[in-house]
Design a protein around this motif. Structure first.
Motif, short mmCIF file in Angstrom:
data_model
loop_
_atom_site.label_atom_id
_atom_site.label_comp_id
_atom_site.label_asym_id
_atom_site.label_seq_id
_atom_site.Cartn_x
_atom_site.Cartn_y
_atom_site.Cartn_z
N ASP A 184 0.78 -1.19 0.01
CA ASP A 184 -0.04 -0.46 -0.14
C ASP A 184 0.83 1.28 -0.29
OD1 ASP A 184 -2.39 1.49 -0.30
OD2 ASP A 184 -3.19 0.30 1.75
N GLY A 185 0.20 2.34 0.23
CA GLY A 185 1.13 3.55 -0.63
C GLY A 185 0.73 4.74 0.86
N VAL A 186 0.39 5.61 0.76
CA VAL A 186 0.09 6.78 1.67
C VAL A 186 -0.67 7.93 1.23
CG1 VAL A 186 0.93 8.68 2.96
CG2 VAL A 186 2.44 6.69 2.89
N GLY A 187 -1.16 7.50 -0.40
CA GLY A 187 -2.18 8.10 -0.99
C GLY A 187 -1.76 9.65 -0.52
N ALA A 244 1.59 0.51 8.46
CA ALA A 244 0.35 0.71 9.45
C ALA A 244 -0.67 0.14 8.52
CB ALA A 244 0.29 2.14 9.50
N MET A 245 -0.63 0.88 7.22
CA MET A 245 -1.67 0.20 5.36
C MET A 245 -1.21 -1.07 5.02
SD MET A 245 -3.45 2.88 6.04
CE MET A 245 -4.02 3.01 4.63
N CYS A 246 0.04 -1.32 5.53
CA CYS A 246 0.27 -2.94 4.88
C CYS A 246 0.00 -3.76 6.05
CB CYS A 246 2.07 -2.17 4.71
SG CYS A 246 2.74 -1.89 3.07
N VAL A 247 0.77 -3.45 7.24
CA VAL A 247 0.82 -4.26 8.42
C VAL A 247 -0.40 -5.20 9.17
CG1 VAL A 247 3.29 -4.09 9.02
CG2 VAL A 247 1.70 -2.90 10.04
N ASN A 248 -1.48 -3.66 9.51
CA ASN A 248 -2.81 -3.99 9.99
C ASN A 248 -3.42 -4.57 8.90
OD1 ASN A 248 -2.16 -2.34 11.29
ND2 ASN A 248 -3.06 -0.41 10.58
N ASP A 249 -3.85 -4.20 6.95
CA ASP A 249 -4.25 -5.94 6.23
C ASP A 249 -3.45 -6.64 6.76
OD1 ASP A 249 -5.54 -3.81 5.22
OD2 ASP A 249 -4.16 -3.24 3.62
N VAL A 250 -1.75 -7.04 6.69
CA VAL A 250 -1.98 -8.92 6.74
C VAL A 250 -2.56 -10.11 7.62
CG1 VAL A 250 0.07 -9.10 5.18
CG2 VAL A 250 0.92 -8.47 7.37
N LEU A 251 -2.55 -8.11 9.34
CA LEU A 251 -3.10 -8.94 10.58
C LEU A 251 -4.45 -9.19 10.28
CD1 LEU A 251 -3.33 -9.32 14.09
CD2 LEU A 251 -3.50 -6.18 13.57
N SER A 309 -4.80 7.00 6.59
CA SER A 309 -4.65 7.78 5.67
C SER A 309 -5.16 7.26 4.27
CB SER A 309 -2.68 6.55 5.51
OG SER A 309 -2.43 6.69 4.29
N ASN A 310 -6.67 7.74 4.95
CA ASN A 310 -7.70 7.59 3.83
C ASN A 310 -8.61 8.58 3.52
OD1 ASN A 310 -6.88 4.15 5.63
ND2 ASN A 310 -6.83 4.43 2.95
N GLY A 311 -9.07 8.74 2.50
CA GLY A 311 -9.73 10.08 2.37
C GLY A 311 -9.75 11.62 1.85
N PHE A 312 -9.09 11.42 1.81
CA PHE A 312 -7.50 12.61 1.45
C PHE A 312 -7.71 13.21 0.88
CE2 PHE A 312 -5.70 11.79 5.62
CZ PHE A 312 -4.89 13.17 7.06
N GLY A 370 -13.31 -12.78 13.15
CA GLY A 370 -13.17 -12.09 11.64
C GLY A 370 -12.36 -10.06 12.49
N VAL A 371 -11.45 -9.64 11.17
CA VAL A 371 -10.78 -8.47 11.50
C VAL A 371 -11.12 -7.66 10.26
CG1 VAL A 371 -8.85 -7.58 11.76
CG2 VAL A 371 -9.26 -10.00 13.68
N SER A 372 -11.42 -6.22 10.05
CA SER A 372 -11.69 -5.50 9.36
C SER A 372 -10.69 -4.69 9.75
CB SER A 372 -12.95 -5.34 8.96
OG SER A 372 -14.24 -6.42 8.53
N HIS A 373 -10.01 -3.85 9.00
CA HIS A 373 -8.97 -2.51 8.62
C HIS A 373 -9.45 -1.91 8.17
CE1 HIS A 373 -4.69 -0.63 7.71
NE2 HIS A 373 -5.40 -0.20 8.42
N ILE A 374 -9.90 -0.75 9.44
CA ILE A 374 -11.06 0.39 8.15
C ILE A 374 -10.73 1.52 7.51
CG2 ILE A 374 -12.80 1.90 8.85
CD1 ILE A 374 -13.67 -1.35 10.14
N THR A 375 -10.15 1.26 6.47
CA THR A 375 -9.55 1.82 5.29
C THR A 375 -10.42 2.51 4.74
OG1 THR A 375 -9.25 0.24 3.85
CG2 THR A 375 -7.74 0.62 6.07
N GLY A 376 -9.78 2.87 3.32
CA GLY A 376 -10.62 3.83 2.36
C GLY A 376 -12.01 2.96 2.18
N GLY A 377 -12.89 3.54 2.07
CA GLY A 377 -14.26 2.95 2.38
C GLY A 377 -14.98 2.46 3.46
N GLY A 378 -14.45 3.19 4.34
CA GLY A 378 -14.68 3.60 5.67
C GLY A 378 -16.13 1.72 5.64
#
Length: 345
Positions: free
Chosen positions: A66-69, A90-97, A192-195, A246-254
């Motif tokens: 991922d990136g920072v956007g 964070a954007m990468c490691v929270n996803d694999v988590l 790091s989303n919605g900027f 279940g785990v959801s990383h709340i990023t772009g798309g809320g």
């Protein structure tokens, strides 16, 4: 050995010596991330890591990138570059988590119009801090000078992580059932989303980013630049003793896009809106931009950076374990029967 230098390449806009200086400046930051398994240092053609598979019967590698956007534009405007690296990690490691994996290694990629060694080192210092928080090693990366392709004072940052999980411990959403509860792990802010929307609402290029905003308790720019929280260590600790379904990383798309990604067919997430601890920055964004609540929850994390689904009978113990690990958590909803999706009520 003759020192590498090309006057012709420098005249074309690429300063090789600046690249070498960047590497020297970042070494102290990379050193902070060394964990058992790291072989060698940075500077080779690849990052070496020796896998310790003790205790794993069927190891599975899990990767994320991922990136920072466009949050990175705020770093340019504030001339503050030592936190966006945390966002990138964070954007990468929270996803694999979210798969149940422990991140092991991380690599970054920085493309810049001009290599300013001190600025590159500041960026990497943030990446290193993110790796320390996640417990993974920064084993390599790339800095590429792109004269003529991007402005001299700008850069972009992306990252890549690889983690591992025993196949038997990969999160299985098929174990989820109606009656399970949804725990909210608070965010640090916009993350790091919605900027693109944030920048439009506040006209960041034309506003005073240093203005104090009472409801934020600080300067606007400082609040918006707050780095993304990394949830790896407390959540992995939780998974050792609680059945996380279940785990959801709340990023772009809320909420509306991310929470369904951890739901099986036939189940939906019912979120109690009154329980969601919406951060003041989101109230400010909604008011300043005249943005409907549905759009806010469909764009931003709204104060919830990660959602965990656990059995109702284990919810209190889960929250206690997370608290012991320094991570606040609270119940914000439940799993119910119905068409897969999210309902906010």
């Amino acid at each position: 050995m003759e020192k590498s230098f090309s006057e012709s390449y420098k005249a074309a806009g690429v300063d090789i010596t600046a690249g070498y200086e960047s590497v020297e400046l970042m070494k102290k930051h990379v050193k902070r991330t060394v964990i058992p398994g790291v072989l060698g240092g940075i500077g080779g053609f690849g990052g070496l890591f020796e896998l310790d598979l003790t205790g794993m019967e069927h190891p599975v590698l899990v990767s994320g990138t991922d990136g920072v956007g466009t949050k990175i534009k705020l770093a340019f405007l504030l001339d503050k570059h030592d936190t966006v690296g945390i966002d990138c990690v964070a954007m990468c490691v929270n996803d694999v988590l979210a798969c149940g994996a422990r991140p092991l290694v991380f690599l970054d990629y920085i493309a810049c119009g001009r290599n300013v060694p001190e600025r590159i080192a500041a960026i990497v210092s943030g990446v290193a801090e993110g790796c320390v928080q996640a417990g993974c090693a920064l084993v390599g990366g790339e800095t590429a000078e792109h004269p003529g392709l991007m402005p001299e004072d700008e850069y972009d940052l992306a990252g890549f992580t690889v983690g591992a999980v025993d196949k038997s411990r990969i999160l299985d959403i098929r174990e989820m059932k109606a009656g399970d509860v949804i725990l909210a792990l608070p965010s640090t802010g916009v993350h790091s989303n919605g900027f693109s929307l944030v920048r439009k609402v506040f006209d960041l290029e034309g506003t005073d980013l240093h203005r104090y905003v009472p409801e934020l308790g600080g300067e606007l720019g400082e609040c918006l630049l707050t780095p993304t929280r990394i949830y790896v260590k407390p959540v992995l600790k939780l998974m050792e003793s609680v059945a996380v379904h279940g785990v959801s990383h709340i990023t772009g798309g809320g909420f509306y896009e991310n929470i369904p990604r951890c739901l099986p067919d036939g189940l939906r997430a019912r979120i109690d809106r009154s329980r969601v601890r919406v951060l003041p920055v989101f109230d400010l964004i909604a008011r300043e931009g005249n943005i409907p609540e549905r759009d806010m929850f469909n764009t931003f994390n709204m104060g919830v950076g990660m959602a965990l689904v656990v059995p109702a009978e284990e919810a209190d113990r889960a929250m206690a374990i997370l608290k012991e690990e320094g991570q606040d958590a609270y119940v914000m909803g439940e799993i119910v029967s119905g068409e897969k999706g999210v309902e906010l009520c």
